[in-house]
Design an enzyme around this catalytic site. Structure first.
Site, PDB file in Angstrom:
ATOM      1  N   ARG A 120       0.766  -1.220  -0.117  1.00 56.56           N
ATOM      2  CA  ARG A 120      -0.029   0.042   0.047  1.00 56.56           C
ATOM      3  C   ARG A 120       0.912   1.368   0.112  1.00 56.56           C
ATOM      4  NH1 ARG A 120      -3.621  -2.845   3.696  1.00 56.56           N
ATOM      5  NH2 ARG A 120      -5.318  -3.670   2.377  1.00 56.56           N
ATOM      6  N   LYS A 142       5.007  11.580 -11.391  1.00 56.08           N
ATOM      7  CA  LYS A 142       4.048  10.687 -12.393  1.00 56.08           C
ATOM      8  C   LYS A 142       4.491   9.193 -12.501  1.00 56.08           C
ATOM      9  CE  LYS A 142       1.405  14.190 -14.969  1.00 56.08           C
ATOM     10  NZ  LYS A 142       1.127  14.848 -16.165  1.00 56.08           N
ATOM     11  N   GLU A 184      12.793  17.121 -24.274  1.00 49.68           N
ATOM     12  CA  GLU A 184      12.270  17.830 -23.288  1.00 49.68           C
ATOM     13  C   GLU A 184      12.874  18.818 -22.614  1.00 49.68           C
ATOM     14  OE1 GLU A 184       9.463  16.726 -21.898  1.00 49.68           O
ATOM     15  OE2 GLU A 184       9.179  14.708 -22.524  1.00 49.68           O
ATOM     16  N   LYS A 226      10.599  22.395 -13.752  1.00 49.98           N
ATOM     17  CA  LYS A 226       9.735  21.588 -13.313  1.00 49.98           C
ATOM     18  C   LYS A 226       9.081  21.633 -11.933  1.00 49.98           C
ATOM     19  CE  LYS A 226       7.875  17.086 -14.186  1.00 49.98           C
ATOM     20  NZ  LYS A 226       8.040  15.589 -15.006  1.00 49.98           N
ATOM     21  N   GLU A 236      -2.126  17.836 -11.326  1.00 51.33           N
ATOM     22  CA  GLU A 236      -2.757  18.307 -12.477  1.00 51.33           C
ATOM     23  C   GLU A 236      -4.263  18.663 -12.045  1.00 51.33           C
ATOM     24  OE1 GLU A 236      -2.712  16.818 -17.116  1.00 51.33           O
ATOM     25  OE2 GLU A 236      -0.764  16.743 -15.836  1.00 51.33           O
ATOM     26  N   ARG A 241       0.035  22.253 -14.426  1.00 52.22           N
ATOM     27  CA  ARG A 241       0.908  21.213 -14.804  1.00 52.22           C
ATOM     28  C   ARG A 241       0.517  20.758 -16.008  1.00 52.22           C
ATOM     29  NH1 ARG A 241       3.062  16.315 -10.829  1.00 52.22           N
ATOM     30  NH2 ARG A 241       4.482  15.311 -12.490  1.00 52.22           N
ATOM     31  N   ASN A 245       2.635  18.998 -20.767  1.00 55.94           N
ATOM     32  CA  ASN A 245       2.315  18.078 -21.749  1.00 55.94           C
ATOM     33  C   ASN A 245       2.434  18.592 -23.233  1.00 55.94           C
ATOM     34  OD1 ASN A 245       1.390  15.953 -19.790  1.00 55.94           O
ATOM     35  ND2 ASN A 245      -0.244  17.001 -19.571  1.00 55.94           N
ATOM     36  N   HIS A 248       2.973  16.448 -26.231  1.00 57.53           N
ATOM     37  CA  HIS A 248       2.673  15.138 -25.938  1.00 57.53           C
ATOM     38  C   HIS A 248       1.250  14.519 -26.552  1.00 57.53           C
ATOM     39  CE1 HIS A 248       5.677  15.970 -23.202  1.00 57.53           C
ATOM     40  NE2 HIS A 248       5.756  14.595 -22.707  1.00 57.53           N
ATOM     41  N   HIS A 252       1.971  11.357 -28.272  1.00 61.11           N
ATOM     42  CA  HIS A 252       1.631   9.968 -27.847  1.00 61.11           C
ATOM     43  C   HIS A 252       0.859   9.363 -29.001  1.00 61.11           C
ATOM     44  CE1 HIS A 252       1.827  10.926 -23.212  1.00 61.11           C
ATOM     45  NE2 HIS A 252       2.908  10.434 -23.786  1.00 61.11           N
ATOM     46  N   HIS A 266      10.268   8.331 -27.087  1.00 62.49           N
ATOM     47  CA  HIS A 266       9.397   8.962 -26.463  1.00 62.49           C
ATOM     48  C   HIS A 266       9.715  10.565 -26.764  1.00 62.49           C
ATOM     49  CE1 HIS A 266       6.554  11.032 -23.824  1.00 62.49           C
ATOM     50  NE2 HIS A 266       7.479  11.636 -23.160  1.00 62.49           N
TER      51      HIS A 266
END
Length: 366
Positions: A120, A142, A184, A226, A236, A241, A245, A248, A252, A266
């Protein structure tokens, strides 16, 4: 050594950046070890860096066990999630332990997600060895794996306890991966820092060619940028935030079209995606064509794809938009896009017509 603190209300953690940091990482990790052995989950390609890290930890009195993962985006899978979880349980990880993620963004994403659910929730440390991971994915919490429907669709927010960045690890990075990570870096200039984009235009080639000062400056500047955004919008929820992206949503879709394979890394997808975001912004009159061409020219000059042709994509606009419909940011049947009013003037647009995006993509060179 540069130390940047990621502030998250009552929580905080340091990002430490120093050339040769792996050699003394053991002393920095000792407080987290609790006198217990620590697991290192490593990309199979970073064995030399793993040896340095283990020697440093041994010198600090920390026993280690290494779990090697295959390289590549396909490692972010259900199968590897299960395999790594069972491996860490066999190792005897306790809730108060910290697992070390050594490698690029794939390793960091997978390890972080496993640690978010193991017992957990247990701790983890990011030790990124690629430029992409150092300037982006290792900071901010993330974590995710990919699903058949798309990229990063199964995951959690789970912040590391510590991030250790040694720019010297970039000396062994293949040129293609270095360039992919550089996308990036450029992103931070395009979001809200036109002066940094100008710095990238002047120094990007030197960074790629091995200039240590340029690399250290780019890494520190990116992490500071960042950390500031993550502190303002950790999960987000406010839209701040989401600026991270940029490129992206398009990127993606391109990665999905290539099966999340080495056909398109990527960072290469992000580079093409940023160029497409600026081209679409210019097409809709948000920014000038000159600025869109300037972005594309810089990416192309570094050796990154600046659109569909450079990314090797021949699919129709409709097919690429179908990939976008599975984007995790889809909400109420609409997909927010990061567009730009100019370099350093990125904003979130929730009113983009996907049919118009498909028509735009059909007009792009292939």
């Amino acid at each position: 050594m540069s130390e940047i603190i990621v502030e998250l209300g009552s929580r905080r953690y340091p990002v430490m950046i120093e050339h040769g940091l792996l050699d003394r990482a053991g002393a920095l990790l000792a407080p987290l070890s609790r006198g217990r052995p620590m697991a290192i989950v490593a990309d199979a390609r970073v064995a030399p860096h793993c040896d340095v890290l283990r020697a440093s930890m041994s010198a600090a009195g920390i026993a280690t066990e290494v779990i090697n993962l295959p390289s590549g985006e396909t490692t972010k899978s259900w199968a590897m999630l299960e395999e790594l979880t069972e491996g860490l349980l066999d190792f005897g990880v306790e809730r108060g332990d910290h697992v070390i993620a050594l490698g690029g963004g794939v390793v960091g994403d997978l390890v972080g997600f496993v640690c978010s659910i193991l017992k957990r929730g247990c701790g983890f440390v990011q030790v990124p060895t690629t430029l992409l991971a150092q300037v982006d994915s290792s900071v901010g919490g993330k974590t995710a794996i990919n699903a058949r429907a798309g990229k990063n669709l199964v995951g959690a927010f789970h912040q590391p306890a510590l991030v250790l960045i040694d720019p010297a690890t970039l000396d062994t990075l293949p040129p293609r991966e270095l360039r992919a990570g550089y996308a990036e870096v450029v992103k931070y200039g395009l979001i809200n820092d036109p002066d940094f984009f100008a710095w990238c235009e002047a120094n990007g080639a030197a960074l790629i060619d091995g200039d240590a000062d340029a690399r250290s400056h780019a890494i520190r500047h990116s992490v500071v940028a960042k950390a500031r955004i993550v502190a303002a919008d950790e999960r987000e929820t406010t839209g701040i935030r989401a600026l991270l992206n940029l490129g992206h949503t398009f990127g993606h879709a391109l990665e999905a079209e290539t099966g999340f394979s080495d056909r398109l890394l990527h960072g290469e997808g992000v580079a093409a995606g940023m160029a497409l975001a600026f081209a679409y912004s210019a097409r809709t009159g948000l920014c000038s064509s000159d600025e869109a061409h300037r972005v594309a020219a810089h990416l192309r000059g570094i050796g990154l794809p600046d659109g569909l042709a450079g990314a090797g994509i021949t699919a129709s606009g409709a097919r690429l938009v179908d990939h976008m419909r599975h984007d995790k940011k889809m909400d109420g049947g609409t997909l927010p896009f990061l567009l730009a009013r100019g370099i350093g003037q990125t904003f979130l647009d929730r009113s983009v017509d996907l049919a118009d995006v498909a028509a735009f993509l059909d007009q792009q060179p292939r």
